[in-house]
Design a protein around this motif. Structure first.
Motif, short mmCIF file in Angstrom:
data_model
loop_
_atom_site.label_atom_id
_atom_site.label_comp_id
_atom_site.label_asym_id
_atom_site.label_seq_id
_atom_site.Cartn_x
_atom_site.Cartn_y
_atom_site.Cartn_z
N UNK A 31 5.85 1.72 -0.55
CA UNK A 31 5.00 1.53 -1.69
C UNK A 31 3.96 0.42 -1.30
N UNK A 32 2.86 0.38 -1.89
CA UNK A 32 1.70 -0.51 -1.55
C UNK A 32 1.77 -1.28 -2.80
N UNK A 33 2.23 -2.63 -2.88
CA UNK A 33 2.74 -3.54 -3.80
C UNK A 33 2.45 -4.94 -3.24
N UNK A 34 1.87 -5.92 -4.14
CA UNK A 34 1.99 -7.15 -4.00
C UNK A 34 3.35 -7.84 -4.50
N UNK A 35 3.98 -8.65 -3.44
CA UNK A 35 5.20 -9.16 -4.21
C UNK A 35 6.18 -9.71 -3.10
N UNK A 36 7.08 -10.53 -3.39
CA UNK A 36 8.14 -10.88 -2.32
C UNK A 36 8.74 -9.76 -1.53
N UNK A 37 9.19 -9.76 -0.55
CA UNK A 37 9.74 -8.46 0.36
C UNK A 37 8.75 -7.67 0.61
N UNK A 38 7.57 -7.78 0.53
CA UNK A 38 6.30 -7.15 0.84
C UNK A 38 6.07 -7.62 2.38
N UNK A 39 5.64 -6.43 3.31
CA UNK A 39 5.31 -6.90 4.56
C UNK A 39 3.79 -6.32 4.57
N UNK A 40 3.25 -7.71 5.46
CA UNK A 40 1.83 -7.46 5.55
C UNK A 40 1.50 -6.22 6.59
N UNK A 41 0.73 -5.26 5.85
CA UNK A 41 0.38 -4.17 6.72
C UNK A 41 -0.05 -4.10 7.91
N UNK A 42 -0.69 -5.28 8.46
CA UNK A 42 -1.35 -5.53 9.66
C UNK A 42 -0.08 -5.83 10.56
N UNK A 78 4.39 -2.35 1.48
CA UNK A 78 3.47 -3.32 2.28
C UNK A 78 2.42 -3.86 1.28
N UNK A 79 1.58 -4.73 2.01
CA UNK A 79 0.57 -5.46 1.05
C UNK A 79 -0.29 -5.75 2.13
N UNK A 80 -1.68 -5.74 1.31
CA UNK A 80 -2.85 -6.41 2.34
C UNK A 80 -3.29 -7.82 2.16
N UNK A 81 -3.06 -8.71 3.08
CA UNK A 81 -3.08 -9.81 2.85
C UNK A 81 -4.58 -10.38 2.47
N UNK A 82 -4.78 -11.18 1.70
CA UNK A 82 -6.08 -11.64 1.17
C UNK A 82 -6.25 -12.93 1.75
N UNK A 83 -7.44 -13.59 1.84
CA UNK A 83 -7.73 -14.97 2.35
C UNK A 83 -8.52 -15.65 1.74
N UNK A 84 -8.52 -15.37 0.53
CA UNK A 84 -8.98 -16.46 -0.55
C UNK A 84 -8.49 -16.06 -1.93
N UNK A 85 -8.34 -16.86 -2.96
CA UNK A 85 -7.86 -16.50 -4.36
C UNK A 85 -9.00 -16.29 -5.27
N UNK A 86 -9.88 -15.71 -4.80
CA UNK A 86 -11.02 -15.36 -5.80
C UNK A 86 -10.79 -14.01 -6.47
N UNK A 87 -9.84 -13.34 -6.27
CA UNK A 87 -9.59 -11.91 -6.86
C UNK A 87 -8.00 -11.92 -6.66
N UNK A 88 -7.46 -11.25 -7.88
CA UNK A 88 -5.83 -11.22 -7.82
C UNK A 88 -5.59 -9.77 -6.95
N UNK A 89 -6.28 -8.90 -6.60
CA UNK A 89 -5.92 -7.75 -5.70
C UNK A 89 -7.29 -7.04 -5.57
N UNK A 146 -7.44 0.99 3.47
CA UNK A 146 -6.78 0.03 4.36
C UNK A 146 -5.51 0.41 5.08
N UNK A 147 -4.78 0.86 3.97
CA UNK A 147 -3.43 0.94 4.31
C UNK A 147 -3.34 2.53 5.36
N UNK A 148 -4.23 3.38 4.78
CA UNK A 148 -4.08 4.67 5.61
C UNK A 148 -4.78 4.31 6.96
#
Length: 163
Positions: free
Chosen positions: A87-98, A129-140, A149-151
């Motif tokens: 699953x592609x999701x944001x939350x705990x137990x999610x692994x950064x895709x990189x 998995x999730x994509x790490x974001x480096x600012x808080x300017x958007x939720x996702x 990005x995942x593919x």
């Protein structure tokens, strides 16, 4: 140590995505990264009529698309074909895709634009998995953008011995 085959494949599930633009973007991106299959659940089969109904695309439909009636049929298919569900999701137990946490042939399950993955979709997934974001300017990120990005990360991981 188990040896890695020459190449792993990925598939994508089209289910519960609201925007036609996002659906088309996800499919086109998946095809550009040589996805194995595009899996569609029941009512979402209108995707085929909306985007891939002309003669030019008929071979893509015949080769790449599989339609299931429900998530249980999908789970049966992935189990039978030894496909991991991610699953592609944001939350705990999610692994950064990189970190490339992939385990082999993989089906990516994308969340709905508004609510993400529903409970039944989450129950199907073996990992997230999730994509790490480096600012808080958007939720996702937009689901179409996130899928690309995942593919990309999966493609690089799966083909690292062949590039």
């Amino acid at each position: 140590m188990e040896s890695k085959p020459e190449k792993y494949n990925f598939s994508v599930l089209i289910y519960n995505i609201q925007s036609k633009h996002n659906v088309k973007s996800i499919i086109n991106t998946a095809l550009s990264f040589d996805c194995d299959k595009i899996l569609i659940i029941g009512k979402d089969k209108k995707v085929l009529q909306n985007y891939y109904s002309n003669e030019k695309n008929q071979s893509v439909i015949n080769e790449k698309f599989i339609i299931f009636n429900n998530l249980d049929e999908l789970k049966e298919y992935t189990t039978k074909n030894n496909i991991h569900i991610c699953g592609i999701e944001i939350g705990k137990n999610c692994i950064p895709v990189q970190k490339e946490p992939f385990k082999g042939n993989t089906l990516f399950v994308l969340g709905n634009e508004g609510m993400g993955l529903n409970q039944r979709q989450k129950e199907l997934c073996e990992q997230f998995v999730f994509i790490e974001q480096y600012s808080n300017k958007t939720g996702s990120l937009n689901v179409g953008m996130a899928s690309s990005i995942i593919f990309y990360h999966f493609f690089i991981w799966a083909n690292q011995n062949n590039l």
